[in-house]
Motif scaffolding. Structure first.
Motif, PDB file in Angstrom:
ATOM      1  N   SER A 205      53.411  69.841  53.069  1.00  0.00           N
ATOM      2  CA  SER A 205      54.438  70.084  53.352  1.00  0.00           C
ATOM      3  C   SER A 205      54.996  70.682  51.624  1.00  0.00           C
ATOM      4  CB  SER A 205      55.995  68.300  52.705  1.00  0.00           C
ATOM      5  OG  SER A 205      56.960  69.135  52.994  1.00  0.00           O
ATOM      6  N   SER A 206      55.406  70.863  50.972  1.00  0.00           N
ATOM      7  CA  SER A 206      55.738  72.035  49.777  1.00  0.00           C
ATOM      8  C   SER A 206      56.689  71.673  48.852  1.00  0.00           C
ATOM      9  CB  SER A 206      55.737  73.455  49.905  1.00  0.00           C
ATOM     10  OG  SER A 206      56.128  74.655  49.398  1.00  0.00           O
ATOM     11  N   ALA A 207      56.741  72.243  47.715  1.00  0.00           N
ATOM     12  CA  ALA A 207      57.544  72.409  46.908  1.00  0.00           C
ATOM     13  C   ALA A 207      59.116  73.092  47.027  1.00  0.00           C
ATOM     14  CB  ALA A 207      56.990  72.762  45.288  1.00  0.00           C
ATOM     15  N   ALA A 208      58.792  73.882  48.179  1.00  0.00           N
ATOM     16  CA  ALA A 208      59.409  75.117  48.939  1.00  0.00           C
ATOM     17  C   ALA A 208      60.584  74.600  49.206  1.00  0.00           C
ATOM     18  CB  ALA A 208      58.783  75.971  49.240  1.00  0.00           C
ATOM     19  N   THR A 209      60.604  73.366  49.834  1.00  0.00           N
ATOM     20  CA  THR A 209      61.215  72.633  50.637  1.00  0.00           C
ATOM     21  C   THR A 209      63.035  72.207  49.253  1.00  0.00           C
ATOM     22  OG1 THR A 209      60.248  70.935  49.459  1.00  0.00           O
ATOM     23  CG2 THR A 209      60.298  71.527  51.812  1.00  0.00           C
ATOM     24  N   TYR A 210      62.808  72.716  47.842  1.00  0.00           N
ATOM     25  CA  TYR A 210      63.633  72.415  47.097  1.00  0.00           C
ATOM     26  C   TYR A 210      64.247  73.555  46.238  1.00  0.00           C
ATOM     27  CZ  TYR A 210      61.112  68.085  46.155  1.00  0.00           C
ATOM     28  OH  TYR A 210      60.489  67.167  45.939  1.00  0.00           O
ATOM     29  N   GLY A 211      63.668  74.703  47.703  1.00  0.00           N
ATOM     30  CA  GLY A 211      64.655  76.039  46.608  1.00  0.00           C
ATOM     31  C   GLY A 211      64.904  75.896  44.923  1.00  0.00           C
ATOM     32  N   ASP A 212      66.415  76.252  45.265  1.00  0.00           N
ATOM     33  CA  ASP A 212      66.856  76.114  43.186  1.00  0.00           C
ATOM     34  C   ASP A 212      67.109  75.029  42.886  1.00  0.00           C
ATOM     35  OD1 ASP A 212      68.675  76.206  44.780  1.00  0.00           O
ATOM     36  OD2 ASP A 212      69.725  78.625  44.144  1.00  0.00           O
TER      37      ASP A 212
ATOM     38  N   GLN B 128      63.937  81.606  39.985  1.00  0.00           N
ATOM     39  CA  GLN B 128      63.485  80.203  39.667  1.00  0.00           C
ATOM     40  C   GLN B 128      63.418  80.187  38.195  1.00  0.00           C
ATOM     41  OE1 GLN B 128      61.525  77.340  42.366  1.00  0.00           O
ATOM     42  NE2 GLN B 128      63.269  75.704  42.054  1.00  0.00           N
ATOM     43  N   MET B 129      64.032  79.651  37.750  1.00  0.00           N
ATOM     44  CA  MET B 129      63.078  79.476  35.955  1.00  0.00           C
ATOM     45  C   MET B 129      62.590  78.449  35.453  1.00  0.00           C
ATOM     46  SD  MET B 129      64.602  82.096  34.344  1.00  0.00           S
ATOM     47  CE  MET B 129      64.712  81.953  32.830  1.00  0.00           C
ATOM     48  N   HIS B 130      62.759  76.796  36.305  1.00  0.00           N
ATOM     49  CA  HIS B 130      62.435  75.692  35.670  1.00  0.00           C
ATOM     50  C   HIS B 130      61.919  75.075  37.129  1.00  0.00           C
ATOM     51  CE1 HIS B 130      61.972  71.459  34.201  1.00  0.00           C
ATOM     52  NE2 HIS B 130      61.666  72.382  32.830  1.00  0.00           N
TER      53      HIS B 130
ATOM     54  N   ILE C 289      60.429  80.340  31.206  1.00  0.00           N
ATOM     55  CA  ILE C 289      60.228  79.992  32.418  1.00  0.00           C
ATOM     56  C   ILE C 289      59.031  79.308  32.960  1.00  0.00           C
ATOM     57  CG2 ILE C 289      59.413  81.156  35.019  1.00  0.00           C
ATOM     58  CD1 ILE C 289      60.895  84.500  33.450  1.00  0.00           C
ATOM     59  N   VAL C 290      59.030  77.903  33.107  1.00  0.00           N
ATOM     60  CA  VAL C 290      57.912  77.046  33.765  1.00  0.00           C
ATOM     61  C   VAL C 290      58.173  76.693  34.717  1.00  0.00           C
ATOM     62  CG1 VAL C 290      58.350  76.485  31.087  1.00  0.00           C
ATOM     63  CG2 VAL C 290      59.860  75.411  32.560  1.00  0.00           C
ATOM     64  N   ARG C 291      56.954  75.744  35.093  1.00  0.00           N
ATOM     65  CA  ARG C 291      56.786  75.769  36.342  1.00  0.00           C
ATOM     66  C   ARG C 291      55.532  74.350  36.044  1.00  0.00           C
ATOM     67  NH1 ARG C 291      59.282  78.643  37.590  1.00  0.00           N
ATOM     68  NH2 ARG C 291      59.211  80.593  39.185  1.00  0.00           N
ATOM     69  N   ASP C 292      55.242  73.395  37.515  1.00  0.00           N
ATOM     70  CA  ASP C 292      54.710  72.552  37.635  1.00  0.00           C
ATOM     71  C   ASP C 292      53.508  72.473  38.036  1.00  0.00           C
ATOM     72  OD1 ASP C 292      53.093  69.977  37.105  1.00  0.00           O
ATOM     73  OD2 ASP C 292      55.552  69.007  38.107  1.00  0.00           O
ATOM     74  N   PHE C 293      52.784  73.381  37.153  1.00  0.00           N
ATOM     75  CA  PHE C 293      50.726  74.002  37.436  1.00  0.00           C
ATOM     76  C   PHE C 293      50.058  72.773  37.674  1.00  0.00           C
ATOM     77  CE2 PHE C 293      52.751  77.289  34.821  1.00  0.00           C
ATOM     78  CZ  PHE C 293      52.841  78.626  36.212  1.00  0.00           C
TER      79      PHE C 293
END
Length: 336
Positions: free
Chosen positions: A137-144, A292-294, A228-232
């Protein structure tokens, strides 16, 4: 490293999209840890074919599988005939990574057909063999959606995110009708690590910035990139999540991240430290109106239900990855 006490030796395992980034890493995990398991890789492999946005239709690449000793099948998951050929294998586990993963593809029909409709065929194949299914699946499901992102709070902003959410709905319905089946969707956040190079422009910021630095260019980031943070998440932890999911006996959708978001600036700084450079940072204005900033994965249920525990920090992941980034720069970028 074994992520589970379950013995996969003698088991039959299908990895769709197995010549891609995550699929190929899974293939080598099984080969290296369970020498008598039978792994079949199914992949479209790349051709000259492109979407309307100019990007390749398939990121699968033979170089991701150099050293792999299992069976390799070239096929399109949209081809029912090709998938039907797999029904004779009696797979114990199916890791379904095949998808259009390019979020900028605008052709909604092919996105839904490839990601959603083909998944139904995979589920039917699993039903016949009573296979465990772990799918991307994907975190893209969350959008912003606001951080931390939690299952049940989705608002996809593109057709890719919509297609992945549709897969989750399809899996939920399938499990309701087949309660003895185990089908788990893993919502990957920002994955980085070896074997992602052939994703081209969709490869991680870690690789893209690393190659910039190695070419002697100052890493380029948006103004305010320290915020600008992401869950890497490093590929090893993604493999761990897949293995833990496969043996959990559960069904459902789970986030796969670290729960510890980091900034783009952190990536640039850690890379320069590991590469021994002091190029600074070149900042430019973010051209995107909506950005998306976070992102931050809520992994509480992933840890509780699957026994997952992220092990690799951003510093550790980049340090482990740097020799491969250097090899890519030398062997692929300069001689590709």
């Amino acid at each position: 490293m074994h992520y589970s006490e379950t013995d996969f030796n003698q088991k039959n395992i299908l990895i769709t999209g197995g010549a891609g980034f995550i699929g190929s890493n899974l293939a080598f995990y099984f080969q290296e840890n369970y020498p008598t398991c039978n792994v079949v890789v199914f992949d479209l492999f790349r051709s000259e074919a492109t979407f309307s946005n100019g990007n390749l239709k398939s990121f699968g690449h033979f170089k991701n599988l150099i050293g792999f000793k299992g069976e390799v099948i070239s096929g399109d998951i949209n081809d029912d005939e090709a998938l039907n050929k797999l029904s004779s294998y009696r797979f114990d586990y199916i890791f379904h990574e095949a998808a259009i993963s390019d979020t900028t593809v605008l052709d909604q029909g092919i996105m839904v057909k490839t990601n959603v409709n083909a998944f139904k065929t995979i589920l039917e194949l699993a039903k016949v063999n009573h296979s465990v299914v772990v799918y991307a699946s994907s975190a893209a499901t969350y959008g912003d959606a606001a951080s931390p992102q939690r299952v049940g709070h989705e608002q996809p902003q593109n057709v890719y995110g919509f297609s992945k959410l549709s897969m989750d709905h399809l899996a939920r319905e399938f499990c309701a009708q087949n309660p003895t089946m185990s089908v788990i969707g893993l919502r990957y956040f920002n994955v980085y690590g070896p074997r992602e190079y052939f994703k081209n422009t969709t490869a991680s910021m870690v690789l893209q910035l690393g190659l910039q630095i190695l070419s002697g260019k100052t890493p380029r980031l948006f103004y305010g990139s320290d915020k600008i943070v992401r869950d890497f998440i490093y590929i090893d932890d993604v493999v761990q999540a897949n293995i833990k999911a496969a043996v959990s006996g559960k069904s459902g959708v789970y986030n796969v991240g670290t729960g510890n978001p980091r900034s783009f600036q952190d990536i640039a700084d850690i890379l320069q430290k590991e590469l021994g450079t002091a190029l600074g940072t070149a900042y430019f204005t973010n051209p995107y109106r909506a950005y998306q900033m976070h992102t931050e994965a809520d992994i509480s249920f992933t840890c509780k239900d699957l026994g997952y525990a992220p092990r690799v920090s951003l510093e550790e992941g980049i340090k482990a990855y740097v020799p491969e980034i250097q090899r890519i720069f030398k062997c692929e970028v300069n001689h590709g």
